[in-house]
Design a protein around this motif. Structure first.
Motif, PDB file in Angstrom:
ATOM      1  N   LEU A  86       5.209  -1.909  -4.779  1.00  0.00           N
ATOM      2  CA  LEU A  86       5.726  -1.579  -6.111  1.00  0.00           C
ATOM      3  C   LEU A  86       6.971  -2.390  -6.453  1.00  0.00           C
ATOM      4  CD1 LEU A  86       5.226   2.296  -6.156  1.00  0.00           C
ATOM      5  CD2 LEU A  86       3.814   0.534  -7.230  1.00  0.00           C
ATOM      6  N   THR A  87       7.802  -2.678  -5.459  1.00  0.00           N
ATOM      7  CA  THR A  87       9.028  -3.447  -5.698  1.00  0.00           C
ATOM      8  C   THR A  87       8.735  -4.928  -5.862  1.00  0.00           C
ATOM      9  OG1 THR A  87      10.312  -1.867  -4.415  1.00  0.00           O
ATOM     10  CG2 THR A  87      11.283  -4.037  -4.747  1.00  0.00           C
ATOM     11  N   GLN A  88       8.061  -5.513  -4.886  1.00  0.00           N
ATOM     12  CA  GLN A  88       7.808  -6.951  -4.895  1.00  0.00           C
ATOM     13  C   GLN A  88       6.788  -7.356  -5.947  1.00  0.00           C
ATOM     14  OE1 GLN A  88       6.868  -8.318  -0.979  1.00  0.00           O
ATOM     15  NE2 GLN A  88       8.590  -7.252  -0.076  1.00  0.00           N
ATOM     16  N   ALA A  89       5.915  -6.455  -6.291  1.00  0.00           N
ATOM     17  CA  ALA A  89       4.855  -6.800  -7.237  1.00  0.00           C
ATOM     18  C   ALA A  89       5.276  -6.535  -8.676  1.00  0.00           C
ATOM     19  CB  ALA A  89       3.591  -6.008  -6.912  1.00  0.00           C
ATOM     20  N   CYS A  90       6.512  -6.127  -8.867  1.00  0.00           N
ATOM     21  CA  CYS A  90       7.032  -5.875 -10.218  1.00  0.00           C
ATOM     22  C   CYS A  90       6.219  -4.796 -10.932  1.00  0.00           C
ATOM     23  CB  CYS A  90       7.056  -7.149 -11.037  1.00  0.00           C
ATOM     24  SG  CYS A  90       8.006  -8.470 -10.275  1.00  0.00           S
ATOM     25  N   VAL A  91       5.859  -3.758 -10.197  1.00  0.00           N
ATOM     26  CA  VAL A  91       5.130  -2.621 -10.760  1.00  0.00           C
ATOM     27  C   VAL A  91       6.024  -1.403 -10.566  1.00  0.00           C
ATOM     28  CG1 VAL A  91       3.065  -1.199 -10.581  1.00  0.00           C
ATOM     29  CG2 VAL A  91       2.927  -3.627 -10.084  1.00  0.00           C
ATOM     30  N   GLN A  92       6.182  -0.616 -11.561  1.00  0.00           N
ATOM     31  CA  GLN A  92       7.005   0.589 -11.451  1.00  0.00           C
ATOM     32  C   GLN A  92       6.129   1.789 -11.132  1.00  0.00           C
ATOM     33  OE1 GLN A  92      10.353   0.218 -11.482  1.00  0.00           O
ATOM     34  NE2 GLN A  92       9.751  -1.933 -11.645  1.00  0.00           N
ATOM     35  N   GLY A  93       6.625   2.678 -10.243  1.00  0.00           N
ATOM     36  CA  GLY A  93       5.845   3.840  -9.860  1.00  0.00           C
ATOM     37  C   GLY A  93       6.560   5.109  -9.927  1.00  0.00           C
ATOM     38  N   GLY A  97     -10.058  17.614  11.922  1.00  0.00           N
ATOM     39  CA  GLY A  97      -9.064  17.448  12.980  1.00  0.00           C
ATOM     40  C   GLY A  97      -7.694  17.048  12.477  1.00  0.00           C
ATOM     41  N   LYS A  98      -6.871  16.646  13.436  1.00  0.00           N
ATOM     42  CA  LYS A  98      -5.484  16.279  13.150  1.00  0.00           C
ATOM     43  C   LYS A  98      -5.426  14.893  12.504  1.00  0.00           C
ATOM     44  CE  LYS A  98      -1.059  15.671  15.408  1.00  0.00           C
ATOM     45  NZ  LYS A  98      -0.393  15.432  16.684  1.00  0.00           N
ATOM     46  N   ARG A  99      -4.618  14.780  11.475  1.00  0.00           N
ATOM     47  CA  ARG A  99      -4.481  13.517  10.750  1.00  0.00           C
ATOM     48  C   ARG A  99      -3.087  12.944  10.903  1.00  0.00           C
ATOM     49  NH1 ARG A  99      -3.553  14.534   4.316  1.00  0.00           N
ATOM     50  NH2 ARG A  99      -2.213  12.735   4.604  1.00  0.00           N
ATOM     51  N   ASN A 100      -2.933  11.714  10.459  1.00  0.00           N
ATOM     52  CA  ASN A 100      -1.621  11.075  10.415  1.00  0.00           C
ATOM     53  C   ASN A 100      -1.155  11.011   8.965  1.00  0.00           C
ATOM     54  OD1 ASN A 100      -3.512   8.961   9.652  1.00  0.00           O
ATOM     55  ND2 ASN A 100      -1.857   7.507   9.978  1.00  0.00           N
ATOM     56  N   ASN A 101       0.024  10.476   8.776  1.00  0.00           N
ATOM     57  CA  ASN A 101       0.572  10.135   7.465  1.00  0.00           C
ATOM     58  C   ASN A 101       0.488  11.267   6.435  1.00  0.00           C
ATOM     59  OD1 ASN A 101       1.766   8.705   5.455  1.00  0.00           O
ATOM     60  ND2 ASN A 101       0.092   7.255   5.183  1.00  0.00           N
ATOM     61  N   PRO A 102       1.256  12.335   6.630  1.00  0.00           N
ATOM     62  CA  PRO A 102       1.221  13.461   5.686  1.00  0.00           C
ATOM     63  C   PRO A 102       1.706  13.108   4.274  1.00  0.00           C
ATOM     64  CG  PRO A 102       2.977  13.754   7.297  1.00  0.00           C
ATOM     65  CD  PRO A 102       2.182  12.558   7.729  1.00  0.00           C
ATOM     66  N   ASP A 103       2.359  11.961   4.108  1.00  0.00           N
ATOM     67  CA  ASP A 103       2.847  11.550   2.786  1.00  0.00           C
ATOM     68  C   ASP A 103       1.874  10.646   2.036  1.00  0.00           C
ATOM     69  OD1 ASP A 103       5.275  12.942   3.013  1.00  0.00           O
ATOM     70  OD2 ASP A 103       6.174  11.284   4.149  1.00  0.00           O
ATOM     71  N   ALA A 104       0.698  10.409   2.590  1.00  0.00           N
ATOM     72  CA  ALA A 104      -0.246   9.471   1.977  1.00  0.00           C
ATOM     73  C   ALA A 104      -0.586   9.839   0.539  1.00  0.00           C
ATOM     74  CB  ALA A 104      -1.521   9.377   2.815  1.00  0.00           C
ATOM     75  N   GLU A 105      -0.842  11.110   0.284  1.00  0.00           N
ATOM     76  CA  GLU A 105      -1.207  11.511  -1.082  1.00  0.00           C
ATOM     77  C   GLU A 105      -0.079  11.247  -2.074  1.00  0.00           C
ATOM     78  OE1 GLU A 105      -3.836  14.040   1.607  1.00  0.00           O
ATOM     79  OE2 GLU A 105      -1.797  13.252   1.676  1.00  0.00           O
ATOM     80  N   ARG A 106       1.154  11.461  -1.639  1.00  0.00           N
ATOM     81  CA  ARG A 106       2.304  11.179  -2.517  1.00  0.00           C
ATOM     82  C   ARG A 106       2.358   9.690  -2.852  1.00  0.00           C
ATOM     83  NH1 ARG A 106       7.358   9.555  -1.605  1.00  0.00           N
ATOM     84  NH2 ARG A 106       7.241   9.859   0.643  1.00  0.00           N
ATOM     85  N   HIS A 107       2.093   8.850  -1.858  1.00  0.00           N
ATOM     86  CA  HIS A 107       2.093   7.400  -2.102  1.00  0.00           C
ATOM     87  C   HIS A 107       0.936   7.001  -3.026  1.00  0.00           C
ATOM     88  CE1 HIS A 107       5.386   6.749   0.578  1.00  0.00           C
ATOM     89  NE2 HIS A 107       4.727   7.236   1.623  1.00  0.00           N
ATOM     90  N   MET A 108      -0.231   7.616  -2.834  1.00  0.00           N
ATOM     91  CA  MET A 108      -1.363   7.340  -3.723  1.00  0.00           C
ATOM     92  C   MET A 108      -1.029   7.733  -5.159  1.00  0.00           C
ATOM     93  SD  MET A 108      -4.697   8.483  -1.567  1.00  0.00           S
ATOM     94  CE  MET A 108      -4.351   8.755   0.160  1.00  0.00           C
ATOM     95  N   GLN A 109      -0.358   8.861  -5.327  1.00  0.00           N
ATOM     96  CA  GLN A 109       0.030   9.293  -6.670  1.00  0.00           C
ATOM     97  C   GLN A 109       1.004   8.310  -7.303  1.00  0.00           C
ATOM     98  OE1 GLN A 109       1.511  13.261  -6.102  1.00  0.00           O
ATOM     99  NE2 GLN A 109      -0.522  14.108  -5.740  1.00  0.00           N
ATOM    100  N   ARG A 110       1.935   7.787  -6.515  1.00  0.00           N
ATOM    101  CA  ARG A 110       2.874   6.784  -7.038  1.00  0.00           C
ATOM    102  C   ARG A 110       2.125   5.537  -7.504  1.00  0.00           C
ATOM    103  NH1 ARG A 110       7.264   4.962  -3.302  1.00  0.00           N
ATOM    104  NH2 ARG A 110       8.053   4.058  -5.224  1.00  0.00           N
ATOM    105  N   LEU A 111       1.181   5.087  -6.684  1.00  0.00           N
ATOM    106  CA  LEU A 111       0.384   3.920  -7.064  1.00  0.00           C
ATOM    107  C   LEU A 111      -0.421   4.201  -8.330  1.00  0.00           C
ATOM    108  CD1 LEU A 111      -0.933   2.934  -3.530  1.00  0.00           C
ATOM    109  CD2 LEU A 111       0.706   1.617  -4.918  1.00  0.00           C
ATOM    110  N   LEU A 112      -1.072   5.358  -8.362  1.00  0.00           N
ATOM    111  CA  LEU A 112      -1.892   5.722  -9.519  1.00  0.00           C
ATOM    112  C   LEU A 112      -1.045   5.784 -10.783  1.00  0.00           C
ATOM    113  CD1 LEU A 112      -4.647   6.530 -10.623  1.00  0.00           C
ATOM    114  CD2 LEU A 112      -4.168   8.890  -9.891  1.00  0.00           C
ATOM    115  N   ASN A 113       0.129   6.385 -10.705  1.00  0.00           N
ATOM    116  CA  ASN A 113       1.023   6.451 -11.876  1.00  0.00           C
ATOM    117  C   ASN A 113       1.439   5.058 -12.328  1.00  0.00           C
ATOM    118  OD1 ASN A 113       0.898   9.243 -11.891  1.00  0.00           O
ATOM    119  ND2 ASN A 113       2.783   9.496 -10.717  1.00  0.00           N
ATOM    120  N   ALA A 114       1.739   4.183 -11.369  1.00  0.00           N
ATOM    121  CA  ALA A 114       2.150   2.812 -11.716  1.00  0.00           C
ATOM    122  C   ALA A 114       1.007   2.058 -12.381  1.00  0.00           C
ATOM    123  CB  ALA A 114       2.610   2.077 -10.456  1.00  0.00           C
TER     124      ALA A 114
END
Length: 190
Positions: A183-190, A25-42
């Motif tokens: 990523l900003t407050q936790a001093c982690v770069q992504g 069905g229909k989902r929300n947050n189409p940018d979720a995967e991009r955010h997950m990739q940023r976290l994973l890279n960081a």
């Protein structure tokens, strides 16, 4: 927010190819995967532990049935050889998976959770983690869900389901934060 522990583990839940099945069905947050990739890279850059959770269904018709393409991790979120993979058969990644022991053995007390489905596996795993005494952070914009019909037949939009699930978690189980703030407050770069 305090800086993350150097041992803080990123837990990415059920980011498998089957999550793209139109039947969900229909989902929300189409940018979720991009955010997950940023976290994973960081996390990879900081050499923090990464845990990939994969759902393996017990039901033969499921897209998550063993051997089906839907079981495979999405290409952009593939685990590296040294990253831990947990397989589960129920929404909660702690149930019969050895995850709790794996974390305790490595003295990991802080978990950052992202993935799907917000009101199912993400919520179940975060609740268990909180109940087990882990310091839990759920990254709101690195999770998504789908429209949900309740028991009375009312259809709830995915964004409402997502918001309520995160509110449930924020009451007693986890801190809920957005990717950029983490990523900003936790001093982690992504």
């Amino acid at each position: 927010m305090e800086p993350l522990a150097t041992s803080a583990a990123l837990v990415i839940i059920d980011m498998q190819k089957g999550m793209g099945d139109p039947a969900l069905g229909k989902r929300n947050n189409p940018d979720a995967e991009r955010h997950m990739q940023r976290l994973l890279n960081a996390w990879r850059q900081a050499q923090r532990p990464v845990i990939h959770v994969r759902h393996i269904s017990r039901f033969p018709g499921s897209v998550f049935w063993p051997g089906q393409p839907g079981c495979e991790f999405q290409d952009a979120l593939q685990p590296l050889a040294h990253e831990h993979v947990v397989e589960k058969n129920v929404p909660d990644a702690f149930t019969h998976s050895g995850l709790e022991r794996w974390l305790h053995t490595r003295s990991i007390r802080q978990l950052v959770i992202a993935g799907v489905i917000t009101n199912n596996s993400v919520e179940a795993t975060a609740r268990s983690a909180g109940n087990l005494g882990f310091d839990v952070i759920v990254v709101a914009d690195a999770c998504f869900t789908f429209d949900q019909t309740d028991l009375s037949g009312r259809l709830w939009p995915a964004q409402d389901v997502h918001a309520l699930s995160l509110s449930n978690l924020a009451m007693d189980y986890a801190r809920v934060i957005e990717t950029e703030a983490l990523l900003t407050q936790a001093c982690v770069q992504g």
